[in-house]
Design a protein around this motif. Structure first.
Motif, short mmCIF file in Angstrom:
data_model
loop_
_atom_site.label_atom_id
_atom_site.label_comp_id
_atom_site.label_asym_id
_atom_site.label_seq_id
_atom_site.Cartn_x
_atom_site.Cartn_y
_atom_site.Cartn_z
N HIS A 178 1.23 -0.75 -5.41
CA HIS A 178 0.60 1.36 -5.95
C HIS A 178 1.91 1.81 -7.13
CE1 HIS A 178 3.61 2.06 -2.23
NE2 HIS A 178 3.84 3.26 -3.17
N GLN B 163 1.32 9.40 -5.81
CA GLN B 163 1.69 7.97 -5.94
C GLN B 163 -0.10 7.46 -6.36
OE1 GLN B 163 3.21 6.21 -2.22
NE2 GLN B 163 4.36 7.95 -1.72
N THR B 164 -0.25 6.38 -6.39
CA THR B 164 -1.63 6.38 -6.09
C THR B 164 -1.89 5.43 -4.65
OG1 THR B 164 -1.26 3.66 -7.15
CG2 THR B 164 -1.65 6.09 -8.75
N GLY B 165 -3.77 5.20 -4.77
CA GLY B 165 -3.99 4.70 -4.24
C GLY B 165 -3.38 2.53 -3.47
N VAL B 166 -4.27 1.45 -3.25
CA VAL B 166 -3.10 0.68 -3.12
C VAL B 166 -4.16 -0.63 -4.62
CG1 VAL B 166 -4.47 -0.58 -1.27
CG2 VAL B 166 -2.46 -1.85 -1.97
N TYR B 167 -3.59 -1.72 -5.34
CA TYR B 167 -4.33 -2.44 -6.06
C TYR B 167 -4.22 -3.47 -5.96
CZ TYR B 167 -4.75 2.48 -8.28
OH TYR B 167 -5.68 3.67 -8.37
N HIS C 64 4.09 4.98 -8.18
CA HIS C 64 5.05 5.74 -7.49
C HIS C 64 5.53 6.62 -8.44
CE1 HIS C 64 6.99 7.84 -3.67
NE2 HIS C 64 7.14 8.13 -4.81
N ALA D 116 0.81 -1.33 0.27
CA ALA D 116 0.11 0.00 0.14
C ALA D 116 0.93 1.66 0.33
CB ALA D 116 -0.54 0.28 0.82
N SER D 117 2.25 1.39 0.98
CA SER D 117 3.28 2.63 0.28
C SER D 117 4.25 1.95 0.65
CB SER D 117 2.03 3.24 1.64
OG SER D 117 2.65 2.11 2.75
N GLU E 270 -8.44 -0.25 -5.37
CA GLU E 270 -8.31 0.60 -5.17
C GLU E 270 -8.80 0.98 -3.73
OE1 GLU E 270 -6.87 5.33 -4.82
OE2 GLU E 270 -7.31 3.91 -6.68
#
Length: 149
Positions: free
Chosen positions: A63, A105-109, A65, A46-47, A148
């Motif tokens: 995600h 950065q996107t959210g988590v997928y 980046h 997620a990050s 997401e």
């Protein structure tokens, strides 16, 4: 024509030539800042637990980046299946707008196990870039089709 006037004309000619050369350099630098600058990395989870620019091509959840783009650069991105998994759209797509540091950065997928290709563009459709990656976990590990979260 006197020697002094010839020297003045020579200096003027060199100054004009230097001006033309400098103007060309400035326009080249300005143009370089208006493209699809930067790169995108696929990161597991997620990050980022630490600032990392390294790509992680084998993920479970992930995600995206964006790095080293122009400040305020916008564009779109999408993820599609890639051979040997298939050639179908995954339905995963979005847009980005980089911050003052040229990052986003996107959210988590999560996607089903398989091989995928990320495509993204900057300011026009002439600047499309690609990156491939594998989703390698099964549904019990948290991947498998979620979008997401």
């Amino acid at each position: 024509m006197t020697g002094a006037s010839m020297i003045k004309r020579g200096r003027l000619g060199r100054a004009l030539l230097l001006g033309v050369v400098l103007a060309g350099l400035v326009s080249t630098v300005a143009f370089a800042g208006n493209g699809n600058n930067g790169t995108v990395k696929v990161h597991d989870g997620a990050s980022d637990s630490e600032p990392t620019i390294k790509n992680e091509p084998h993920v479970c959840t992930f995600h995206l980046h964006f790095f080293f783009a122009d400040a305020g650069q916008t564009g779109s991105w999408q993820v599609d299946q890639q051979a040997p998994t298939g050639k179908a759209p995954s339905g995963l797509a979005g847009t980005y707008l980089t911050d003052l540091n040229g990052e986003y950065q996107t959210g988590v997928y999560g996607l089903p196990i398989g091989h995928y290709q990320l495509s993204w563009q900057g300011r026009n459709d002439q600047n499309v870039k690609h990156k491939t990656f594998w989703v390698t976990c099964d549904g019990s590990e948290g991947g498998g089709g979620g979008i997401e979260g």
